[in-house]
Every structure is written in C-alpha cells, then in structure tokens.
Enzyme design. Structure first.
Site, PDB file in Angstrom:
ATOM      1  N   LYS A   1       0.822  -1.218   0.000  1.00 37.75           N
ATOM      2  CA  LYS A   1       0.000   0.000   0.000  1.00 37.75           C
ATOM      3  C   LYS A   1       0.858   1.271   0.000  1.00 37.75           C
ATOM      4  CE  LYS A   1      -2.258   0.951   3.772  1.00 37.75           C
ATOM      5  NZ  LYS A   1      -1.972  -0.312   4.397  1.00 37.75           N
TER       6      LYS A   1
ATOM      7  N   THR B   1       3.929   1.514  -0.964  1.00 42.51           N
ATOM      8  CA  THR B   1       4.669   1.545  -2.231  1.00 42.51           C
ATOM      9  C   THR B   1       3.787   2.118  -3.343  1.00 42.51           C
ATOM     10  OG1 THR B   1       5.935  -0.382  -1.526  1.00 42.51           O
ATOM     11  CG2 THR B   1       5.931   0.113  -3.883  1.00 42.51           C
TER      12      THR B   1
ATOM     13  N   ARG C   1       2.170   8.324   6.683  1.00 37.34           N
ATOM     14  CA  ARG C   1       2.407   8.181   8.120  1.00 37.34           C
ATOM     15  C   ARG C   1       3.897   7.948   8.409  1.00 37.34           C
ATOM     16  NH1 ARG C   1      -0.493   3.130   9.218  1.00 37.34           N
ATOM     17  NH2 ARG C   1       0.146   2.823   7.078  1.00 37.34           N
TER      18      ARG C   1
ATOM     19  N   LYS D   1       7.016  -6.374  10.425  1.00 37.50           N
ATOM     20  CA  LYS D   1       6.273  -5.767   9.333  1.00 37.50           C
ATOM     21  C   LYS D   1       7.170  -5.140   8.274  1.00 37.50           C
ATOM     22  CE  LYS D   1       2.825  -2.141   8.473  1.00 37.50           C
ATOM     23  NZ  LYS D   1       3.703  -1.210   7.754  1.00 37.50           N
TER      24      LYS D   1
ATOM     25  N   ALA E   1      -3.557   1.418  12.611  1.00 39.35           N
ATOM     26  CA  ALA E   1      -4.983   1.379  12.262  1.00 39.35           C
ATOM     27  C   ALA E   1      -5.718   0.233  12.943  1.00 39.35           C
ATOM     28  CB  ALA E   1      -5.150   1.263  10.749  1.00 39.35           C
TER      29      ALA E   1
ATOM     30  N   PHE F   1      -3.465  -0.526   7.184  1.00 34.44           N
ATOM     31  CA  PHE F   1      -4.048  -1.859   7.011  1.00 34.44           C
ATOM     32  C   PHE F   1      -5.154  -1.849   5.952  1.00 34.44           C
ATOM     33  CE2 PHE F   1      -2.277  -2.273  11.430  1.00 34.44           C
ATOM     34  CZ  PHE F   1      -1.240  -3.104  11.048  1.00 34.44           C
TER      35      PHE F   1
ATOM     36  N   PHE G   1       3.342  -8.804  -9.274  1.00 37.11           N
ATOM     37  CA  PHE G   1       4.572  -9.513  -8.911  1.00 37.11           C
ATOM     38  C   PHE G   1       5.039 -10.338 -10.104  1.00 37.11           C
ATOM     39  CE2 PHE G   1       5.500  -9.493  -4.236  1.00 37.11           C
ATOM     40  CZ  PHE G   1       4.598  -8.489  -3.906  1.00 37.11           C
TER      41      PHE G   1
ATOM     42  N   TRP H   1       6.893  -0.758  -7.939  1.00 31.41           N
ATOM     43  CA  TRP H   1       8.087  -1.216  -7.201  1.00 31.41           C
ATOM     44  C   TRP H   1       9.297  -1.224  -8.119  1.00 31.41           C
ATOM     45  CZ3 TRP H   1      12.181  -4.378  -7.000  1.00 31.41           C
ATOM     46  CH2 TRP H   1      12.807  -4.563  -5.751  1.00 31.41           C
TER      47      TRP H   1
END
Length: 562
Positions: free
Chosen positions: A77, A79, A100, A111, A279, A307, A387, A415
């Site tokens: 998210k 990224t 954030r 994480k 969150a 999240f 991906f 990415w």
C-alpha cells in the site's frame, strides 16, 4: 528518468538514489527556505507561520490509498501511494504525498518499514524508518511526562482524590515489548511513590499520537490535550489533564513534533511524512495538519490509511474526514494476486504456483472492500500490485472478476518502474474523479447510540452478523453515556488480518459475531475505542525479529533495513 528493473533490496535502492536538497523540493510547491525549518540537507519541517499563511489557498483533490486485509504475502500500500504520487508528477500534475511516520516497533519486529519499496520510496529511507525528526520520541516523552505527573500528584497529597485503582493513563514506548504490558510501579517504600498496577502501550497507540494527528493547529492540540481523561476519582468522576494543569507543558514538548515533515521520493516528488498511529489499535491515519497542508500546496494529494479498508479507510472516512474537512475525491484499493490467493486458502510456501481457483475464492475479500468504499458514495479504483510470479492467466482472471463487478482496475508496477509503473492507475483515477457524481455519505451518524454505531461498522463494513458486548463493555457503555461522551465516533481496535475479530478467518467470512470486550474513552482525540477479540495495544516481537538482520557499516550506512 530511466529506471531499470533491479533485484536490489529496498535499502540498496534508496542508498543509490540521488537526493536533491530539500529547498529545491520545496520550490516545486511554491515554498522558499524561509518557509522551512531544516533538519539537515534533505529533511525539513514546514514552519507554523507558513501553515497559517496557506490556509486561504484552495483545496486540492485528495486520493486515499487503502488495501485488502493484509497477509504475509504483502500488498504494498505505501509503495503504491508513493508510486502513484510519482505517476501524477510524470503526468505534469502538481502533486504531494502525505504519509504516516514508521514506528520502531514493527520496523524492528516483522512488518518492515513504512517508506514504500523498490523504486517507489520516500527518502532518506533509513532515517525515516529510524529516528527521523524525533516526532515519535517527543510523543513518547509527552506521554510519559504525563504519567510521571499523575504519580507525583498522588505522592504529593492527591488533591484531586485520584483513585489509584482507576488510573487509565499508561506509559508508552515505541518498541514491541510484551514484558511491559502489565507492571507494578512505586515499590521500595514511601519515598519511591505509591505502589500500583500500570502498563505500557506502544507509542503509536497512545492517545497523544491520536491527538497530534487529529489536531488542526497548536491551539487545537493544547485543547485536545487538556480534555484527555487520565483517571477517575474516589467518586468515580473523570479526572482530566486540565485538572492537573499540565496541558501547557505537554504542548511545549510537542511544539516541533506538531509541524509536518517535508521529504522527497526517489523521483523528487514532495512528500509530507507526519504522524503514525496504527490502524488496528488507533485511527491509523497521518496528521490532519499534513493532509491539509498538502491540499493547500498541491492540486492533488495522495495519502494512505493503515491496514485494510475495514480499519484505516473506515476510520479515515468516519473520524478524520469529518473532523478535519479532508474528504477524499477517490479511493484506491490495493491488492496483489499473491495475497488474494492466501485469502483463498493457499499457504505462503505455494504462492509462486499458479492457482486460479484460490484467486477466485480470495477475490471475495477484495470485493467486500470495494463494496464498502462504494457504500460511502466514493469512486474506487483497484490497483493490482503486480509480482513477477503472477501468471498471465491469473492476471487475466483478476481483471475479468473486476470487470464483472463493474469496478475500474489498473495493473501497477511501481516497485520496479517507479512512477512510470503507476501511470495507468493515475489516468483511471483522473477519469473516475471527473465522472463521479455521488456525494460522501457516512455509514452511521455520530448521534446514533454507541451500540448502533458499532453494529453499523460490524454489519456494513465487516459483513458480520452481529455484535456481542461483554458484561464489562455493557457497564462501560452506560458510564460513557452518563458522562455525555456517547456522541463521539467509534475507533474499532480489531485484528488487521480478517474482516472478523478472528485473525484465522481469511477471505470473506460470513455469519460471524464480533466480540467487544472493552470500551475506552479517548476524549482528547475525540473518539471512543472499542477493543475486540484479543487485540493488544503493546505488540510482542516474533521469534525471528527483523532486527536480527540489521547492522551499520563503519561509514555509518544502514545495512539490512529491508
């Protein structure tokens, strides 16, 4: 800018990128060095005078990035948020990103960071993920200063008659430390304080973090700090910070932390990184001050909420948007084929194998989040974060599923390609904003009863059957009504992994009941926290913490930071 596909790690990509002086980045949004408070060459805070000066500017359009329920397969998210900002920039739009700040808890845990990934990162990535400009340290200090002042008040005569059994203010630490969840303080005799039970929350779950993120300016910050409830007295009446008379001291500690931090992406798009509540246990959005400033300085703002859409986006739309006048014009729901296959029952070890059946089963999770955003009356575009292991058949299947639902969808490759990989998503968002005619409509009214508000979230956002309140929660609900706090919005504390309060129920569970075990007033922040299931406000570390791979070389360069 030519970007080549690379298998470098995020930190290697970040360290090889060439940053511009932050003053040059500020010039893109019409600011000069007089508007900045420099923290070295590549970071700066926007001054209070400038924040006041730009309030009369027209508002830019806000785009909120959210996601499906997270899985160990990763969704990306942050990224996508960064890559989408760079894509808008490549399209010639005046854009800012508002994100954030990372917490050291998950950074050292499992994480990973929160600065994006690959060629869609904000820089300097290592500093942002570690101490940055010291905001989280200031919040920790303010939180613990208040705890010390409460205990000193009791030690020095307890004029407010604080019931030491009913002190609700905990100490805080920006690390995952399960050993500090419950502690006894004040041992050692009369001069060491009054013994009592206490505990620690992670800093991002502190009400001070929420207050900082929802305050509109320093004056509003001080007002909110003064209204925080820290304990109850012998008559079971609330004791606030204003009764202790320390809101000024707390605001003083936070006077610099309240200013948003300006940095840049790898492609030199301006980004504000400020505030970082979780969150799952807090409201999960960056600061109102940063989002508002970005909307006053740019035509488009790309922001994110933590999240999945059941947590961060729900709270953005019910708490932050209503409080801060920062309503998004469109919402992006990020998904990956790998994560959808996990929601469809595939184990992490088999994610590289084609499995269309599992993808179709897992699609129900994405479908629910899209339905939720639409129920707010907002346009939504799905971003498939591609991906290399995704097969053509899986990609075509997911595109067809989205088409059947009538939802706009775009493949993103931010990415590996940076902004170029997000152009299709940006173009679809521009069309969605232009053609949308519905108006935002919240899923509950703040005037509804506490029970009605929680039930609305469970049934309309989670897709659950009902809510079950513990005996303790029922009693607390009556107390909250008695104190006149029942007119506040709800901040649900729930596992991020499932639409339900059971983290093992992936996909789109149905016919489930959410258990509310406790209700907690966050009066300064302006919401009531409903704790569900087994969710905790001080996480623990995993068996193999990410910290085990971290190091620093002899020149001071970070190693192993993702």
């Amino acid at each position: 800018m030519n970007i080549k596909v690379s298998v470098k790690s995020d930190i290697e990509i970040a360290q090889s990128a060439e940053m511009k002086p932050i003053i040059q980045i500020a010039e893109k949004i019409g600011l000069t060095d007089d508007d900045l408070e420099l923290y070295g060459k590549y970071k700066a805070k926007i001054s209070s005078d400038t924040l006041s000066k730009i309030q009369g500017n027209p508002n830019g359009k806000i785009i909120l990035v959210t996601a499906i329920n997270p899985t160990p397969a990763g969704e990306g998210k942050s990224t996508v948020t960064v890559g989408l900002g760079d894509a808008f920039s490549q399209l010639g739009k005046k854009v800012m990103i508002a994100m954030r700040e990372p917490s050291l808890g998950p950074t050292m845990g499992v994480k990973g960071g929160a600065a994006g990934g690959g060629y869609s990162q904000v820089l300097p990535m290592d500093e942002i993920n570690l101490h940055f400009t010291g905001d989280l340290h200031a919040i920790t200090t303010a939180n613990n200063a208040l705890a010390a002042l409460i205990d000193n008040h009791i030690q020095q005569g307890n004029e407010l008659q604080i019931d030491q059994r009913r002190i609700v203010w905990k100490r805080a630490l920006d690390l995952n430390d399960r050993a500090l969840r419950n502690v006894i303080i004040g041992l050692g005799g009369p001069m060491q304080g009054v013994p009592r039970e206490d505990g620690f929350d992670i800093t991002v779950a502190s009400e001070i973090m929420a207050v900082l993120c929802l305050a509109k300016d320093l004056k509003d910050l001080k007002r909110r700090l003064s209204e925080m409830v820290v304990a109850y007295n012998m008559e079971k009446q609330p004791v606030t910070v204003s009764q202790l008379g320390v809101e000024g001291a707390l605001a003083l500690i936070l006077k610099d932390a309240v200013k948003p931090n300006l940095v840049q992406t790898i492609e030199h798009t301006p980004a504000l990184v400020h505030g970082g509540p979780f969150a799952n246990i807090a409201h999960g959005c960056n600061s109102v001050i940063a989002t508002t400033a970005a909307s006053k300085l740019a035509d488009f703002v790309i922001t994110e909420a933590g999240f999945g859409a059941d947590l961060g986006a729900e709270k953005f739309l019910h708490i932050k948007a209503r409080n801060g006048d920062v309503l998004p014009e469109a919402v992006v729901v990020v998904a990956t084929i790998r994560a959808l296959k996990m929601h469809g029952g595939v184990g992490k070890q088999d994610l590289n194998n084609e499995n269309v059946e599992a993808l179709i089963a897992g699609f129900d999770n994405l479908k629910k989040h899209v339905q939720t955003i639409r129920s707010f009356g907002l346009p939504v575009v799905v971003a498939i974060n591609k991906f290399i292991s995704d097969t053509n058949l899986e990609v075509d299947t997911l595109l067809e599923l989205c088409e059947k639902e009538g939802v706009q969808v775009a493949l993103t490759e931010v990415w590996e390609k940076g902004g170029k990989g997000g152009i299709a998503l940006a173009e679809k968002l521009l069309k969605a904003i232009e053609s949308h005619t519905e108006e935002y409509a919240p899923l509950y009214n703040v005037s509804d009863s506490i029970e009605e508000k929680i039930r609305s979230i469970v049934q309309k956002v989670y897709g659950g059957k009902d809510v079950e309140f513990s005996t303790k929660a029922k009693k607390q609900m009556k107390d909250l009504e008695q104190y006149g706090w029942d007119g506040l919005p709800i901040c649900m504390a729930k596992t991020q992994y499932s639409l339900s309060d059971d983290p093992s129920k992936l996909g789109r569970p149905t016919d489930f009941t959410v258990s509310v075990r406790e209700l907690k007033p966050s009066i300064g922040a302006g919401f009531l926290v409903a704790l569900t299931g087994d969710v905790m406000t001080m996480p623990g570390l995993p068996k193999q913490p990410a910290a085990l791979k971290m190091d620093v070389d002899e020149k001071g360069n970070a190693v192993g930071l993702f």
